[in-house]
Design a protein around this motif. Structure first.
Motif, PDB file in Angstrom:
ATOM      1  N   UNK A  81      10.577   9.546   0.181  1.00 26.55           N
ATOM      2  CA  UNK A  81       9.342  10.090  -0.382  1.00 26.55           C
ATOM      3  C   UNK A  81       9.360   9.891  -1.891  1.00 26.55           C
ATOM      4  N   UNK A  82       8.176   9.800  -2.445  1.00 25.57           N
ATOM      5  CA  UNK A  82       8.036   9.737  -3.899  1.00 25.57           C
ATOM      6  C   UNK A  82       6.845  10.590  -4.284  1.00 25.57           C
ATOM      7  N   UNK A  83       6.930  11.229  -5.447  1.00 25.79           N
ATOM      8  CA  UNK A  83       5.813  12.059  -5.887  1.00 25.79           C
ATOM      9  C   UNK A  83       4.690  11.172  -6.396  1.00 25.79           C
ATOM     10  N   UNK A  84       3.496  11.713  -6.392  1.00 29.93           N
ATOM     11  CA  UNK A  84       2.315  10.973  -6.811  1.00 29.93           C
ATOM     12  C   UNK A  84       2.373  10.639  -8.294  1.00 29.93           C
ATOM     13  N   UNK A  85       2.853  11.538  -9.120  1.00 29.42           N
ATOM     14  CA  UNK A  85       2.879  11.306 -10.556  1.00 29.42           C
ATOM     15  C   UNK A  85       1.618  11.785 -11.238  1.00 29.42           C
ATOM     16  N   UNK A  86       0.491  11.653 -10.563  1.00 30.96           N
ATOM     17  CA  UNK A  86      -0.795  12.100 -11.099  1.00 30.96           C
ATOM     18  C   UNK A  86      -1.242  13.405 -10.454  1.00 30.96           C
ATOM     19  N   UNK A  87      -0.830  13.615  -9.210  1.00 31.66           N
ATOM     20  CA  UNK A  87      -1.233  14.800  -8.463  1.00 31.66           C
ATOM     21  C   UNK A  87       0.020  15.420  -7.855  1.00 31.66           C
TER      22      UNK A  87
ATOM     23  N   UNK B  23       0.844  -1.197   0.000  1.00 35.24           N
ATOM     24  CA  UNK B  23       0.000   0.000   0.000  1.00 35.24           C
ATOM     25  C   UNK B  23       0.870   1.235   0.000  1.00 35.24           C
ATOM     26  N   UNK B  24       0.488   2.209  -0.768  1.00 36.22           N
ATOM     27  CA  UNK B  24       1.181   3.488  -0.793  1.00 36.22           C
ATOM     28  C   UNK B  24       0.564   4.378   0.286  1.00 36.22           C
ATOM     29  N   UNK B  25       1.409   5.070   1.020  1.00 33.42           N
ATOM     30  CA  UNK B  25       0.944   5.906   2.121  1.00 33.42           C
ATOM     31  C   UNK B  25       1.241   7.373   1.804  1.00 33.42           C
ATOM     32  N   UNK B  26       0.189   8.177   1.602  1.00 37.84           N
ATOM     33  CA  UNK B  26       0.421   9.616   1.432  1.00 37.84           C
ATOM     34  C   UNK B  26       1.045  10.198   2.704  1.00 37.84           C
ATOM     35  N   UNK B  27       1.857  11.207   2.525  1.00 34.60           N
ATOM     36  CA  UNK B  27       2.512  11.839   3.667  1.00 34.60           C
ATOM     37  C   UNK B  27       1.481  12.286   4.702  1.00 34.60           C
ATOM     38  N   UNK B  28       0.364  12.817   4.256  1.00 36.62           N
ATOM     39  CA  UNK B  28      -0.660  13.268   5.211  1.00 36.62           C
ATOM     40  C   UNK B  28      -1.203  12.106   6.039  1.00 36.62           C
ATOM     41  N   UNK B  29      -1.338  10.940   5.454  1.00 40.37           N
ATOM     42  CA  UNK B  29      -1.820   9.773   6.198  1.00 40.37           C
ATOM     43  C   UNK B  29      -0.784   9.295   7.206  1.00 40.37           C
ATOM     44  N   UNK B  30       0.489   9.373   6.835  1.00 45.66           N
ATOM     45  CA  UNK B  30       1.549   9.014   7.787  1.00 45.66           C
ATOM     46  C   UNK B  30       1.508   9.952   8.985  1.00 45.66           C
ATOM     47  N   UNK B  31       1.208  11.221   8.739  1.00 46.60           N
ATOM     48  CA  UNK B  31       1.098  12.183   9.837  1.00 46.60           C
ATOM     49  C   UNK B  31      -0.082  11.842  10.737  1.00 46.60           C
ATOM     50  N   UNK B  32      -1.212  11.470  10.156  1.00 45.95           N
ATOM     51  CA  UNK B  32      -2.386  11.081  10.942  1.00 45.95           C
ATOM     52  C   UNK B  32      -2.039   9.870  11.813  1.00 45.95           C
TER      53      UNK B  32
END
Length: 176
Positions: free
Chosen positions: A126-132, A93-102
């Motif tokens: 970190x890796x960029x989304x690519x789409x967003x 699963x990919x974890x957005x930075x904001x979710x890691x903060x939560x």
């Protein structure tokens, strides 16, 4: 458990309408396999499953503890981040930075500071989304995964060996 269940328990709502799941009790956006998903599956099998189960339980135990004791008695957002990213990575699963903060259960600025520290020490990347372009993902590096595997393996071995004897003495290798 869905994010809506988690957020309801925390009195908040998850922004956006993306399909979201929870890994270790924190918000994790569902996604495809990460670039190093093959290495994330190192050791797949019973030991792999046991590591994931232990990491989940460690995270859940921390949440249970925070319901029984004042939260300011304990503070280890870095460990929460590592546990959360470990399980998410092992489940591809990919974890957005904001979710890691939560998942760190601290203010976002504190979680971001710890993510930067973990990144500077080579445990996360970190890796960029690519789409967003506004969103980035965070994951454990090979070094971070190896360290977590080693830690969880040692815990599993000590638990299996009866790390704490009935008389309170520690098993060999556990120290005081």
């Amino acid at each position: 458990m869905t994010v809506s269940h988690m957020r309801a328990a925390n009195g908040g709502a998850m922004p956006g309408g993306e399909q979201t799941t929870v890994a270790n009790g924190s918000a994790v956006h569902s996604g495809g396999m990460t670039a190093d998903a093959g290495s994330a599956l190192r050791g797949a099998g019973p030991q792999h499953d046991a590591r994931i189960a232990l990491a989940r339980e460690l995270y859940a135990a921390r949440r249970r503890r925070s319901r029984l004791f004042p939260a300011d008695l304990f503070g280890e957002p870095t460990w929460d981040i590592l546990l959360d990213l470990y399980v998410a990575g092992r489940e591809s699963r990919r974890v957005p930075t904001t979710s890691a903060c939560i998942g760190a259960h601290v203010p976002p600025t504190t979680a971001l500071r710890w993510l930067r520290i973990l990144e500077s020490r080579g445990f996360v990347e970190r890796e960029s989304d690519g789409k967003d372009g506004r969103r980035t993902f965070v994951r454990l590096t090979a070094r971070g995964n190896a360290a977590m595997d080693d830690f969880l393996d040692a815990m599993l071995a000590n638990i299996g060996d009866g790390a704490l004897h009935a008389d309170g003495a520690h098993a060999p290798g556990m120290g005081a």
